[in-house]
Design a protein around this motif. Sequence first.
Motif, PDB file in Angstrom:
ATOM      1  N   TYR A   1      71.329  64.177  93.323  1.00  0.00           N
ATOM      2  CA  TYR A   1      70.011  64.309  93.941  1.00  0.00           C
ATOM      3  C   TYR A   1      70.212  65.123  95.201  1.00  0.00           C
ATOM      4  O   TYR A   1      70.727  64.583  96.189  1.00  0.00           O
ATOM      5  CB  TYR A   1      69.437  62.950  94.342  1.00  0.00           C
ATOM      6  CG  TYR A   1      69.266  61.929  93.235  1.00  0.00           C
ATOM      7  CD1 TYR A   1      68.169  61.965  92.392  1.00  0.00           C
ATOM      8  CD2 TYR A   1      70.203  60.907  93.066  1.00  0.00           C
ATOM      9  CE1 TYR A   1      67.998  61.014  91.400  1.00  0.00           C
ATOM     10  CE2 TYR A   1      70.034  59.949  92.086  1.00  0.00           C
ATOM     11  CZ  TYR A   1      68.945  60.012  91.257  1.00  0.00           C
ATOM     12  OH  TYR A   1      68.778  59.067  90.288  1.00  0.00           O
TER      13      TYR A   1
ATOM     14  N   VAL B   1      73.290  64.486  97.371  1.00  0.00           N
ATOM     15  CA  VAL B   1      73.935  63.221  96.988  1.00  0.00           C
ATOM     16  C   VAL B   1      74.428  63.293  95.546  1.00  0.00           C
ATOM     17  O   VAL B   1      73.660  63.552  94.625  1.00  0.00           O
ATOM     18  CB  VAL B   1      72.934  62.044  97.110  1.00  0.00           C
ATOM     19  CG1 VAL B   1      73.590  60.743  96.675  1.00  0.00           C
ATOM     20  CG2 VAL B   1      72.403  61.956  98.522  1.00  0.00           C
TER      21      VAL B   1
ATOM     22  N   ALA C   1      75.136  61.163  92.857  1.00  0.00           N
ATOM     23  CA  ALA C   1      74.908  59.761  92.493  1.00  0.00           C
ATOM     24  C   ALA C   1      75.923  59.306  91.457  1.00  0.00           C
ATOM     25  O   ALA C   1      76.409  58.176  91.505  1.00  0.00           O
ATOM     26  CB  ALA C   1      73.492  59.580  91.975  1.00  0.00           C
TER      27      ALA C   1
ATOM     28  N   SER D   1      77.921  48.132  95.575  1.00  0.00           N
ATOM     29  CA  SER D   1      77.021  48.082  96.715  1.00  0.00           C
ATOM     30  C   SER D   1      75.791  48.924  96.432  1.00  0.00           C
ATOM     31  O   SER D   1      75.783  49.741  95.503  1.00  0.00           O
ATOM     32  CB  SER D   1      77.691  48.656  97.957  1.00  0.00           C
ATOM     33  OG  SER D   1      78.963  48.115  98.116  1.00  0.00           O
ATOM     34  N   SER D   2      74.822  48.756  97.282  1.00  0.00           N
ATOM     35  CA  SER D   2      73.624  49.566  97.216  1.00  0.00           C
ATOM     36  C   SER D   2      74.014  51.043  97.334  1.00  0.00           C
ATOM     37  O   SER D   2      74.839  51.401  98.174  1.00  0.00           O
ATOM     38  CB  SER D   2      72.723  49.127  98.370  1.00  0.00           C
ATOM     39  OG  SER D   2      71.591  49.917  98.393  1.00  0.00           O
ATOM     40  N   GLY D   3      73.475  51.870  96.459  1.00  0.00           N
ATOM     41  CA  GLY D   3      73.756  53.300  96.518  1.00  0.00           C
ATOM     42  C   GLY D   3      74.971  53.737  95.712  1.00  0.00           C
ATOM     43  O   GLY D   3      75.314  54.920  95.698  1.00  0.00           O
ATOM     44  N   SER D   4      75.621  52.799  94.997  1.00  0.00           N
ATOM     45  CA  SER D   4      76.839  53.158  94.260  1.00  0.00           C
ATOM     46  C   SER D   4      76.536  53.847  92.926  1.00  0.00           C
ATOM     47  O   SER D   4      77.444  54.344  92.267  1.00  0.00           O
ATOM     48  CB  SER D   4      77.707  51.919  94.041  1.00  0.00           C
ATOM     49  OG  SER D   4      76.986  50.910  93.361  1.00  0.00           O
ATOM     50  N   GLY D   5      75.275  53.847  92.503  1.00  0.00           N
ATOM     51  CA  GLY D   5      74.912  54.561  91.281  1.00  0.00           C
ATOM     52  C   GLY D   5      74.521  53.677  90.113  1.00  0.00           C
ATOM     53  O   GLY D   5      74.279  54.175  89.000  1.00  0.00           O
ATOM     54  N   LYS D   6      74.400  52.384  90.346  1.00  0.00           N
ATOM     55  CA  LYS D   6      74.136  51.447  89.246  1.00  0.00           C
ATOM     56  C   LYS D   6      72.807  51.742  88.537  1.00  0.00           C
ATOM     57  O   LYS D   6      72.756  51.845  87.313  1.00  0.00           O
ATOM     58  CB  LYS D   6      74.115  49.999  89.783  1.00  0.00           C
ATOM     59  CG  LYS D   6      75.339  49.619  90.581  1.00  0.00           C
ATOM     60  CD  LYS D   6      75.272  48.186  91.094  1.00  0.00           C
ATOM     61  CE  LYS D   6      74.146  47.870  92.053  1.00  0.00           C
ATOM     62  NZ  LYS D   6      74.223  48.575  93.361  1.00  0.00           N
ATOM     63  N   SER D   7      71.747  51.871  89.339  1.00  0.00           N
ATOM     64  CA  SER D   7      70.432  52.102  88.719  1.00  0.00           C
ATOM     65  C   SER D   7      70.384  53.448  88.010  1.00  0.00           C
ATOM     66  O   SER D   7      69.724  53.588  86.972  1.00  0.00           O
ATOM     67  CB  SER D   7      69.328  52.054  89.769  1.00  0.00           C
ATOM     68  OG  SER D   7      69.245  50.765  90.329  1.00  0.00           O
ATOM     69  N   THR D   8      71.083  54.422  88.573  1.00  0.00           N
ATOM     70  CA  THR D   8      71.107  55.743  87.935  1.00  0.00           C
ATOM     71  C   THR D   8      71.707  55.652  86.530  1.00  0.00           C
ATOM     72  O   THR D   8      71.215  56.293  85.602  1.00  0.00           O
ATOM     73  CB  THR D   8      71.890  56.741  88.824  1.00  0.00           C
ATOM     74  OG1 THR D   8      71.264  56.792  90.109  1.00  0.00           O
ATOM     75  CG2 THR D   8      71.909  58.127  88.221  1.00  0.00           C
TER      76      THR D   8
END
Length: 249
Positions: free
Chosen positions: A11, A14, A16, A35-42
């Motif tokens: 992005y 970034v 991701a 952690s938050s921002g590590s790419g899990k949701s992506t």
Amino acid sequence: MIELAEASKRYGDVEALRRLSLVFEAARTSVLLGSSGSGKSTVLQLIVGLLRPDTGEVRVAGERLTAQNVQRLRLQIGYVVQTGGLFPHLTARANVELMGRYLAYEDARRRARVAELAELARMSPELLDRYPCELSGGQRQRVSLMRALLLDPPILLLDEPLGALDPITRAELQFELREIFRSLEKTVVLVTHDVREAAFFGDRLILLRGGEVVQDGSFGQLVSEPADPFVSRFIQAQSGPLDQFGLDS
Ligand code: ADP
Ligand code: MG
């Protein structure tokens, strides 16, 4: 059942996901942890086809995801997000039935399936006539799970499904969800940033950092054979302050 092969996603500045390769076998529960921002949701959004990888590819049920087959393959996947993602202007029942209407299920079939799912998700049928804002957070997640399971998809993706719930509701739903995953034998990918929740659900934990896999293994392996000092730090950071005094269960 699901495969990411060298999948990257960026992005702007970034990165991701960085050439991520992962295989999720059928009928197992795998946990994406980080952690938050590590790419899990992506990762989940790539699998469900909401995003396309910049490089590499995603395969679902043996087929490479393309713009042509994404709609069809999407029907193989149930997807639950943290806040439930229910449509606020539809009753709980209408939310659950949505895909059944889309596929023009007959009324009787739709009603029978909703009743079956209400029992599975322990949701009182009379609550289904309420709107999402008239339900508790836990009830909304039960409805969201019912909606995701309507078509009985072989794959279930859950993105921090219990993240917005109070501790008691969360613990209750953790037990119920694990029973449901076991009884249904679906290919489950669950996202969480909570180590304990990950250990509770998964035979397999995949710890992500900065869009890369740090370690992929059982909770025991992450504890006893950490692949990187970050693994131990991540696990220790989540042992509460009481753990040091042996006061925590
Ligand atoms: P996680 O679910 O582990 O918290 P995400 O997959 O949501 O992580 O995000 C991974 C990285 O990509 C983060 O740095 C996040 O800020 C960034 N990111 C995610 N979605 C977007 C977006 N739509 N636009 C810009 N950056 C994004
Ligand atoms: Mg996320």
